[in-house]
Write a protein that holds these residues in place. Sequence first.
Motif, PDB file in Angstrom:
ATOM      1  N   SER A 235      25.678  26.199  68.763  1.00 44.93           N
ATOM      2  CA  SER A 235      26.343  26.784  67.587  1.00 44.93           C
ATOM      3  C   SER A 235      26.488  25.681  66.539  1.00 44.93           C
ATOM      4  O   SER A 235      26.129  24.527  66.779  1.00 44.93           O
ATOM      5  N   SER A 236      27.014  26.030  65.375  1.00 46.49           N
ATOM      6  CA  SER A 236      26.978  25.074  64.258  1.00 46.49           C
ATOM      7  C   SER A 236      28.026  23.962  64.361  1.00 46.49           C
ATOM      8  O   SER A 236      27.866  22.897  63.774  1.00 46.49           O
ATOM      9  N   LEU A 278      30.347  34.490  60.323  1.00 45.97           N
ATOM     10  CA  LEU A 278      31.090  34.176  59.100  1.00 45.97           C
ATOM     11  C   LEU A 278      31.785  35.433  58.580  1.00 45.97           C
ATOM     12  O   LEU A 278      32.873  35.374  58.005  1.00 45.97           O
ATOM     13  N   TRP A 280      32.902  37.800  60.605  1.00 47.42           N
ATOM     14  CA  TRP A 280      34.087  37.936  61.485  1.00 47.42           C
ATOM     15  C   TRP A 280      35.237  37.085  60.924  1.00 47.42           C
ATOM     16  O   TRP A 280      36.393  37.495  60.906  1.00 47.42           O
ATOM     17  N   ARG A 281      34.873  35.888  60.485  1.00 47.55           N
ATOM     18  CA  ARG A 281      35.889  34.989  59.923  1.00 47.55           C
ATOM     19  C   ARG A 281      36.594  35.671  58.738  1.00 47.55           C
ATOM     20  O   ARG A 281      37.816  35.666  58.638  1.00 47.55           O
ATOM     21  N   MET A 344      36.881  23.725  71.605  1.00 47.54           N
ATOM     22  CA  MET A 344      36.422  24.416  72.813  1.00 47.54           C
ATOM     23  C   MET A 344      35.350  25.407  72.387  1.00 47.54           C
ATOM     24  O   MET A 344      35.460  26.026  71.318  1.00 47.54           O
ATOM     25  N   ARG A 349      36.506  29.861  75.081  1.00 51.64           N
ATOM     26  CA  ARG A 349      37.804  30.273  74.506  1.00 51.64           C
ATOM     27  C   ARG A 349      38.134  31.698  74.971  1.00 51.64           C
ATOM     28  O   ARG A 349      39.273  32.004  75.303  1.00 51.64           O
ATOM     29  N   PHE A 371      46.864  26.820  71.402  1.00 52.99           N
ATOM     30  CA  PHE A 371      45.602  26.589  70.680  1.00 52.99           C
ATOM     31  C   PHE A 371      45.882  25.997  69.296  1.00 52.99           C
ATOM     32  O   PHE A 371      45.195  25.089  68.855  1.00 52.99           O
ATOM     33  N   LEU A 375      43.822  22.721  68.675  1.00 52.84           N
ATOM     34  CA  LEU A 375      42.491  22.886  68.076  1.00 52.84           C
ATOM     35  C   LEU A 375      42.315  22.067  66.807  1.00 52.84           C
ATOM     36  O   LEU A 375      43.198  22.028  65.950  1.00 52.84           O
ATOM     37  N   ASP A 379      43.394  27.649  62.850  1.00 55.48           N
ATOM     38  CA  ASP A 379      43.438  28.469  61.646  1.00 55.48           C
ATOM     39  C   ASP A 379      44.197  29.755  61.998  1.00 55.48           C
ATOM     40  O   ASP A 379      43.825  30.444  62.952  1.00 55.48           O
ATOM     41  N   ASN A 383      42.655  32.316  64.688  1.00 52.25           N
ATOM     42  CA  ASN A 383      43.303  32.145  65.987  1.00 52.25           C
ATOM     43  C   ASN A 383      44.066  33.405  66.377  1.00 52.25           C
ATOM     44  O   ASN A 383      43.896  33.944  67.466  1.00 52.25           O
ATOM     45  N   TRP A 387      43.062  35.864  69.435  1.00 50.34           N
ATOM     46  CA  TRP A 387      43.996  36.073  70.556  1.00 50.34           C
ATOM     47  C   TRP A 387      44.357  37.547  70.674  1.00 50.34           C
ATOM     48  O   TRP A 387      44.418  38.100  71.774  1.00 50.34           O
TER      49      TRP A 387
HETATM   50  C1  LIG Z   1      41.141  32.743  71.669  1.00 54.06           C
HETATM   51  C2  LIG Z   1      40.334  32.255  70.493  1.00 54.06           C
HETATM   52  C3  LIG Z   1      40.940  31.478  69.509  1.00 54.06           C
HETATM   53  C4  LIG Z   1      40.195  31.031  68.395  1.00 54.06           C
HETATM   54  N1  LIG Z   1      40.807  30.252  67.448  1.00 54.06           N
HETATM   55  C5  LIG Z   1      40.094  29.831  66.357  1.00 54.06           C
HETATM   56  C6  LIG Z   1      40.698  29.024  65.360  1.00 54.06           C
HETATM   57  O1  LIG Z   1      41.884  28.675  65.407  1.00 54.06           O
HETATM   58  N2  LIG Z   1      39.918  28.615  64.306  1.00 54.06           N
HETATM   59  C7  LIG Z   1      38.603  28.988  64.188  1.00 54.06           C
HETATM   60  O2  LIG Z   1      37.944  28.596  63.219  1.00 54.06           O
HETATM   61  N3  LIG Z   1      38.026  29.779  65.115  1.00 54.06           N
HETATM   62  C8  LIG Z   1      38.721  30.200  66.193  1.00 54.06           C
HETATM   63  N4  LIG Z   1      38.110  30.977  67.138  1.00 54.06           N
HETATM   64  C9  LIG Z   1      36.750  31.498  66.873  1.00 54.06           C
HETATM   65  C10 LIG Z   1      35.587  30.668  67.413  1.00 54.06           C
HETATM   66  O3  LIG Z   1      35.827  30.295  68.733  1.00 54.06           O
HETATM   67  C11 LIG Z   1      35.297  29.417  66.590  1.00 54.06           C
HETATM   68  O4  LIG Z   1      35.256  29.735  65.219  1.00 54.06           O
HETATM   69  C12 LIG Z   1      33.934  28.859  67.001  1.00 54.06           C
HETATM   70  O5  LIG Z   1      33.947  28.520  68.360  1.00 54.06           O
HETATM   71  C13 LIG Z   1      33.631  27.651  66.176  1.00 54.06           C
HETATM   72  O6  LIG Z   1      32.421  27.086  66.588  1.00 54.06           O
HETATM   73  P1  LIG Z   1      31.205  26.964  65.603  1.00 54.06           P
HETATM   74  O7  LIG Z   1      31.652  26.387  64.318  1.00 54.06           O
HETATM   75  O8  LIG Z   1      30.129  26.278  66.329  1.00 54.06           O
HETATM   76  O9  LIG Z   1      30.859  28.491  65.357  1.00 54.06           O
HETATM   77  P2  LIG Z   1      29.487  29.237  65.009  1.00 54.06           P
HETATM   78  O10 LIG Z   1      29.143  30.044  66.198  1.00 54.06           O
HETATM   79  O11 LIG Z   1      28.478  28.321  64.476  1.00 54.06           O
HETATM   80  O12 LIG Z   1      29.962  30.250  63.875  1.00 54.06           O
HETATM   81  C14 LIG Z   1      29.977  29.894  62.481  1.00 54.06           C
HETATM   82  C15 LIG Z   1      31.370  30.028  61.922  1.00 54.06           C
HETATM   83  O13 LIG Z   1      31.798  31.384  61.969  1.00 54.06           O
HETATM   84  C16 LIG Z   1      33.203  31.430  62.211  1.00 54.06           C
HETATM   85  N5  LIG Z   1      33.439  32.127  63.479  1.00 54.06           N
HETATM   86  C17 LIG Z   1      32.658  32.126  64.573  1.00 54.06           C
HETATM   87  N6  LIG Z   1      33.187  32.913  65.531  1.00 54.06           N
HETATM   88  C18 LIG Z   1      34.335  33.398  65.022  1.00 54.06           C
HETATM   89  C19 LIG Z   1      35.336  34.276  65.528  1.00 54.06           C
HETATM   90  N7  LIG Z   1      35.279  34.819  66.750  1.00 54.06           N
HETATM   91  N8  LIG Z   1      36.396  34.531  64.744  1.00 54.06           N
HETATM   92  C20 LIG Z   1      36.508  34.019  63.503  1.00 54.06           C
HETATM   93  N9  LIG Z   1      35.586  33.198  62.970  1.00 54.06           N
HETATM   94  C21 LIG Z   1      34.511  32.900  63.720  1.00 54.06           C
HETATM   95  C22 LIG Z   1      33.689  29.988  62.294  1.00 54.06           C
HETATM   96  O14 LIG Z   1      34.173  29.612  61.015  1.00 54.06           O
HETATM   97  C23 LIG Z   1      32.424  29.240  62.664  1.00 54.06           C
HETATM   98  O15 LIG Z   1      32.432  27.885  62.286  1.00 54.06           O
HETATM   99  C24 LIG Z   1      38.835  31.411  68.278  1.00 54.06           C
HETATM  100  C25 LIG Z   1      38.235  32.181  69.279  1.00 54.06           C
HETATM  101  C26 LIG Z   1      38.971  32.585  70.372  1.00 54.06           C
HETATM  102  C27 LIG Z   1      38.304  33.434  71.424  1.00 54.06           C
END
Ligand SMILES: Cc1cc2nc3c(=O)[nH]c(=O)nc-3n(C[C@H](O)[C@H](O)[C@H](O)COP(=O)(O)OP(=O)(O)OC[C@H]3O[C@@H](n4cnc5c(N)ncnc54)[C@H](O)[C@@H]3O)c2cc1C
Length: 481
Positions: A235-236, A278, A280-281, A344, A349, A371, A375, A379, A383, A387
């Motif tokens: 992932s990124s 993105l 989803w974010r 993580m 997660r 978290f 973390l 955010d 987050n 959850w």
């Molecule tokens: C219980 C739990 C708590 C989490 N808490 C946070 C948190 O506090 N802050 C946070 O940024 N993400 C959180 N996440 C979402 C996700 O786990 C992380 O964004 C992701 O692991 C970041 O890795 P990446 O940048 O390599 O994501 P990539 O897979 O490369 O995704 C690109 C971007 O998309 C966004 N994104 C990806 N998945 C999610 C998602 N499920 N929800 C919202 N945005 C997402 C992030 O900004 C991420 O950097 C949580 C997930 C779970 C299951």
Amino acid sequence: MRGIVWFRRDLRLNDQPALTAACESCSEVIPLFVFDEPLLQSHVFGSACANFMLGCLEDLAASLASRGITLQWRRGEPVEEVVHVARAWKADVVYWNRDYEPAAIERDRTVQQQLAQIGVVVRTFKDHVVFEAEEVRSATGEPMQRYSAYRARWWMKWQAMQPTTLPVPRLLTAEKAVSLPAPPPLPSASDLGYEPVTLWIEPGERIAQKRLRRFVEGPIHTYITGRNLPAVDGSSILSPHFRFGTLSARAAVHAALASLAQGRRVSRPDVFIWIDELVWREFFQQVLAAFPRVVDEPFRQVLAPAPRAPGTERDRLYQAWREGKTGFPIVDAGMRQLNQTGWMHNRVRMIVASFLIKDLRIDWQSGERYFMQRLIDADVAANNGNWQWCASTGTDAMQGYRIFNPLLQSKKFDPKGEYLRKYVPELAAVPTDQIHAPYLMTHEDQALAKCRIGIDYPSPIVDHRQARDEYLALGKLQRTR
Ligand SMILES: Cc1cc2nc3c(=O)[nH]c(=O)nc-3n(C[C@H](O)[C@H](O)[C@H](O)COP(=O)(O)OP(=O)(O)OC[C@H]3O[C@@H](n4cnc5c(N)ncnc54)[C@H](O)[C@@H]3O)c2cc1C
């Protein structure tokens, strides 16, 4: 005209709407950051996050300095500090990019009112998301609760609006600088009351751009598989950069789409699935903006067993989860990765969250808080949204009866046990076919693997099958498989 640009979660020069507007309208520009003392004192977020933010600020200050501009900073109650400097520096306008957390909205409203009383104009901008909550609504104008419907409308909006990005303002030069006393060097983590930590993810705008470039040149095209494998850099790992705005979501979407026109090994489905993350974010950002009550309560009440009552048994289980000593290797590896690095993997997660809520029957809010404190990308919107998704209480959450099986998840997503061995070194010599469930090893196997269950590595703190059946029965939930 003199303008202050109040930097918050937008610590960059590229594609920075508030900074660009200030440079275009003002002859003098003062960049400002305020360390929010009440927030620092509350320790809502932890050392990894604080260190990352400081690194981003150092980088921002250096980029501004290279253009002959000084980043001013203050420490205190943000409303008081911003109003105070606006008066002291005789500012005409204060610029900032909007923040959608309920506490931030309240803070900004108060600053705006107080600035108006002293005749200072406020100009605010969309920045943290591609589309704000009001821009992506249902056909009847309601906030959206289903991700798939939100996603469809988000893409329609993207096609219709074709959002663009802004370059670093051409006018951001020493000519805009204001002669003010030089601020002291930025505080260290210890000055702010946090532990100094070695950051596993490097901070700053230049690093964010480099990471994005590297990602869109390669891993994005195998994202669908890679994103689920915690042992792989699939992932990124840009989430802390999106959190602190060292990279804009608009720039990320554009870079992903542009990657489709480059190279031979391009995969359209993988690129679009990444952009969906993105989205989803943004979905969770709009949930928070439209339903701020989610910060304090479940979005919806669901059929689910009441969480375990406070007491020594609950404390014992919660502590084992936090410390990564549950006896379930995939859960322990995830929690240790979090404790050691502040990050993580997303798949893990979900596994550890399901385990806390459904196997241990501990309230999801305890997991959410932990978290936030650990973390690096902590955010509120993401987050809380995730959850609540795992607890089946969220807007578009997983079904209540769905309970992750830690053993199956581990075998499927870390088949060679590489991630497990990295974070649970007690299991280093356990053979791959036994590493996912080391408690099933015979005494002979344990001796050979130099890993005595209950001594070198914990016995499982619950029986997953039994815990699952109890959860379903107590919650009167239908099992569908
Ligand atoms: C219980 C739990 C708590 C989490 N808490 C946070 C948190 O506090 N802050 C946070 O940024 N993400 C959180 N996440 C979402 C996700 O786990 C992380 O964004 C992701 O692991 C970041 O890795 P990446 O940048 O390599 O994501 P990539 O897979 O490369 O995704 C690109 C971007 O998309 C966004 N994104 C990806 N998945 C999610 C998602 N499920 N929800 C919202 N945005 C997402 C992030 O900004 C991420 O950097 C949580 C997930 C779970 C299951």
